[in-house]
Design a protein around this motif. Structure first.
Motif, PDB file in Angstrom:
ATOM      1  N   THR A  23       0.831  -1.200   0.000  1.00  0.00           N
ATOM      2  CA  THR A  23       0.000   0.000   0.000  1.00  0.00           C
ATOM      3  C   THR A  23       0.869   1.254   0.000  1.00  0.00           C
ATOM      4  N   ALA A  24       1.933   1.231   0.803  1.00  0.00           N
ATOM      5  CA  ALA A  24       2.835   2.388   0.876  1.00  0.00           C
ATOM      6  C   ALA A  24       3.477   2.668  -0.470  1.00  0.00           C
ATOM      7  N   LEU A  25       3.954   1.622  -1.149  1.00  0.00           N
ATOM      8  CA  LEU A  25       4.605   1.833  -2.446  1.00  0.00           C
ATOM      9  C   LEU A  25       3.600   2.220  -3.524  1.00  0.00           C
ATOM     10  N   SER A  26       2.350   1.768  -3.393  1.00  0.00           N
ATOM     11  CA  SER A  26       1.306   2.212  -4.333  1.00  0.00           C
ATOM     12  C   SER A  26       1.066   3.717  -4.196  1.00  0.00           C
ATOM     13  N   VAL A  41      -5.237   7.141 -10.994  1.00  0.00           N
ATOM     14  CA  VAL A  41      -6.294   6.134 -10.844  1.00  0.00           C
ATOM     15  C   VAL A  41      -5.689   4.752 -10.620  1.00  0.00           C
ATOM     16  N   GLY A  42      -4.646   4.434 -11.380  1.00  0.00           N
ATOM     17  CA  GLY A  42      -3.978   3.147 -11.225  1.00  0.00           C
ATOM     18  C   GLY A  42      -3.387   2.970  -9.843  1.00  0.00           C
ATOM     19  N   VAL A  53      -4.469   4.370  -7.087  1.00  0.00           N
ATOM     20  CA  VAL A  53      -5.574   4.192  -6.127  1.00  0.00           C
ATOM     21  C   VAL A  53      -6.056   2.740  -6.136  1.00  0.00           C
ATOM     22  N   LEU A  54      -6.123   2.138  -7.330  1.00  0.00           N
ATOM     23  CA  LEU A  54      -6.598   0.760  -7.452  1.00  0.00           C
ATOM     24  C   LEU A  54      -5.522  -0.262  -7.108  1.00  0.00           C
ATOM     25  N   ALA A  55      -4.264   0.175  -7.102  1.00  0.00           N
ATOM     26  CA  ALA A  55      -3.143  -0.761  -6.999  1.00  0.00           C
ATOM     27  C   ALA A  55      -3.193  -1.692  -5.786  1.00  0.00           C
ATOM     28  N   PRO A  56      -3.453  -1.195  -4.557  1.00  0.00           N
ATOM     29  CA  PRO A  56      -3.436  -2.122  -3.414  1.00  0.00           C
ATOM     30  C   PRO A  56      -4.396  -3.294  -3.558  1.00  0.00           C
ATOM     31  N   ARG A  57      -5.596  -3.042  -4.088  1.00  0.00           N
ATOM     32  CA  ARG A  57      -6.571  -4.129  -4.279  1.00  0.00           C
ATOM     33  C   ARG A  57      -6.091  -5.121  -5.323  1.00  0.00           C
ATOM     34  N   ILE A  58      -5.510  -4.590  -6.419  1.00  0.00           N
ATOM     35  CA  ILE A  58      -5.005  -5.469  -7.479  1.00  0.00           C
ATOM     36  C   ILE A  58      -3.862  -6.323  -6.957  1.00  0.00           C
ATOM     37  N   LEU A 101      -0.278   2.947 -18.354  1.00  0.00           N
ATOM     38  CA  LEU A 101       0.004   3.402 -16.992  1.00  0.00           C
ATOM     39  C   LEU A 101      -1.036   2.940 -15.978  1.00  0.00           C
ATOM     40  N   LEU A 102      -2.225   2.598 -16.420  1.00  0.00           N
ATOM     41  CA  LEU A 102      -3.284   2.207 -15.484  1.00  0.00           C
ATOM     42  C   LEU A 102      -2.888   0.993 -14.640  1.00  0.00           C
ATOM     43  N   PRO A 103      -2.415  -0.117 -15.238  1.00  0.00           N
ATOM     44  CA  PRO A 103      -1.966  -1.245 -14.403  1.00  0.00           C
ATOM     45  C   PRO A 103      -0.520  -1.124 -13.946  1.00  0.00           C
ATOM     46  N   ASN A 104       0.210  -0.154 -14.514  1.00  0.00           N
ATOM     47  CA  ASN A 104       1.643  -0.062 -14.241  1.00  0.00           C
ATOM     48  C   ASN A 104       1.934   0.229 -12.772  1.00  0.00           C
ATOM     49  N   ALA A 105       1.091   1.053 -12.140  1.00  0.00           N
ATOM     50  CA  ALA A 105       1.326   1.395 -10.734  1.00  0.00           C
ATOM     51  C   ALA A 105       1.245   0.155  -9.852  1.00  0.00           C
ATOM     52  N   ALA A 106       0.255  -0.708 -10.112  1.00  0.00           N
ATOM     53  CA  ALA A 106       0.122  -1.935  -9.328  1.00  0.00           C
ATOM     54  C   ALA A 106       1.309  -2.862  -9.568  1.00  0.00           C
ATOM     55  N   GLY A 107       1.719  -3.004 -10.821  1.00  0.00           N
ATOM     56  CA  GLY A 107       2.851  -3.873 -11.124  1.00  0.00           C
ATOM     57  C   GLY A 107       4.129  -3.393 -10.469  1.00  0.00           C
ATOM     58  N   ASN A 108       4.409  -2.091 -10.593  1.00  0.00           N
ATOM     59  CA  ASN A 108       5.628  -1.540 -10.003  1.00  0.00           C
ATOM     60  C   ASN A 108       5.614  -1.632  -8.482  1.00  0.00           C
ATOM     61  N   ALA A 109       4.469  -1.293  -7.876  1.00  0.00           N
ATOM     62  CA  ALA A 109       4.392  -1.331  -6.417  1.00  0.00           C
ATOM     63  C   ALA A 109       4.477  -2.760  -5.892  1.00  0.00           C
ATOM     64  N   GLY A 110       3.817  -3.702  -6.577  1.00  0.00           N
ATOM     65  CA  GLY A 110       3.836  -5.083  -6.125  1.00  0.00           C
ATOM     66  C   GLY A 110       5.218  -5.694  -6.180  1.00  0.00           C
TER      67      GLY A 110
END
Length: 421
Positions: A137-140, A274-275, A277-282, A323-332
């Protein structure tokens, strides 16, 4: 999804760096405008950005060693103080008569050094101020702040520069100063982690610096996951930035109005937020390895529309969809990488991987311009798309990346992870 609501120290870190990145975005927009106004040369104006990047790249590796050995709060505040003073000096020089080009280059270099000192320390500090469960969550949220800065920095920089030339640089100095004040309120002990026995007997002086630099580089090279991730991040940065560089430059050559081209960056910023914000759930619901492979291939299906229809709406939609899914991928994958790195090596590993990733980025605009010089626009887009596909094969063919599970199945310690990979 683990909430960070009410987390005092992470909130201070996040707000401080968000403000600082916004200030940096404002000044980076104004720097080439000021450089061209002073010299009349696009080459000299673009040199300012290169000098900033040079300061960053030269500092990253030694900064990683330093961050693993000293109090990270003091190191970050020292970097912020250097940024405050350098940008304030430029604002004052502009207000009283105008600086020389050498002053601009010096401030850009100091700004790069400050960023190089700050980044590894801040990345390592995040792991110390949040729990294991809060790391993704922090990295997202950290991904989101980058897009906030890119979304608002350019328009704000243009507005301030239009009012008076010194305003963007005073704003950046103020952003550094505010971040310096916020980080002074951190409660967590950000002192160095305890050293293992093999480092306790390490040599002193210059030999110690070389030894500790090697520790981070050797860990990255010998760890299969880290090695693959480093290669992929460098190749993906080069490929994707070149692809979007070609797409945007193609719009310029076709005479598209600058305002409409600017909307591409707006679309990118909004999609990134937006990505994030959605990243932690993804991240929570998707195996991290599968998510990483997915974002590696995301640009490839967009090649045909971007190649056939050179229109701002098409390019903007393409950038947004990447970029929409990129935030989740990078943070994960970033959270997993942070978790499996021994704490005493965190900053050194971060700086080594960031250096590898950043070192190829200056080539992207050069490659984009060269491709459009020698190839038709459609062919240039498809050629860069081929490079994106080759880059995507790196994590796809790596079992150590593909097999990374969901966060609730991640290893509990770096030692377990090292054995598992």
């Amino acid at each position: 999804m683990t909430s960070l609501r009410g987390h005092h120290d992470f909130r201070l870190l996040w707000i401080g760096q968000t403000v600082s990145q916004l200030g940096a975005s404002v000044s980076s927009f104004a720097f080439p405008l000021l450089g061209y106004a002073l010299t009349g040369s696009t080459l000299l104006a673009s040199t300012i950005g290169a000098v900033h990047l040079l300061g960053l790249v030269l500092t990253l590796l030694p900064a990683g060693v330093l961050a693993d050995r000293v109090d990270k709060r003091r190191l970050m505040r020292g970097a912020l103080l250097a940024g405050t003073l350098s940008y304030a000096s430029l604002a004052v020089a502009l207000a009283v008569g105008g600086p020389h080009l050498a002053h601009l280059l010096a401030v850009a270099f100091v700004g790069g050094v400050a960023a190089g000192l700050f980044d590894p320390a801040e990345s390592a500090a995040v792991r110390q101020v949040v729990t294991r469960e809060q790391l993704s969550t922090a990295l997202s949220l950290n991904q989101a702040r980058q897009h906030v800065a890119s979304l608002t920095g350019g328009p704000l920089g243009g507005l301030l520069y239009g009012l008076t030339r010194w305003a963007p640089f005073l704003a950046d100095a103020a952003s550094y100063a505010l971040a310096w004040l916020l980080l002074g309120r951190l409660r967590t002990d950000l002192g160095p982690a305890s050293r293992p026995a093999d480092e306790a007997d390490a040599p002193a002086g210059l030999r110690a610096l070389r030894h500790e630099l090697a520790q981070g580089l050797v860990f990255v090279w010998r760890h299969p996951f880290m090695r693959v991730l480093t290669l992929w991040s460098a190749s993906a940065n080069l490929a994707i930035n070149t692809l979007f560089g070609v797409a945007v430059l193609r719009l310029v050559t076709l005479g598209v109005h600058p305002f409409r081209i600017g909307l591409v960056e707006t679309a990118a910023g909004l999609a990134g937020i937006v990505g994030a914000v959605l990243a932690p759930r993804i991240i929570e619901r998707t195996p991290t390895g599968a998510l990483t492979v997915l974002i590696a291939w995301t640009p490839v299906p967009l090649l045909v529309p971007m190649a056939l229809w050179p229109h701002p709406a098409v390019v903007g939609a393409g950038v947004a969809l990447v970029l929409l899914p990129n935030a989740a991928g990078n943070a994960g994958i970033g959270a997993y990488r942070t978790l499996i790195t021994p704490e005493h090596l965190l900053a050194r590993v971060q700086s080594a991987m960031q250096l590898a990733s950043m070192s190829v980025m200056p080539l992207s605009p050069l490659l984009a311009g060269l491709l459009l010089e020698v190839l038709p626009g459609t062919v240039a887009v498809l050629a860069t798309g081929l490079v994106c596909a080759l880059s995507a094969l790196v994590p796809t063919l790596s079992r150590t990346v593909r097999n990374v599970p969901r966060p609730d199945q991640w290893p509990t310690s770096p030692e377990v992870a090292t054995v598992a990979t």
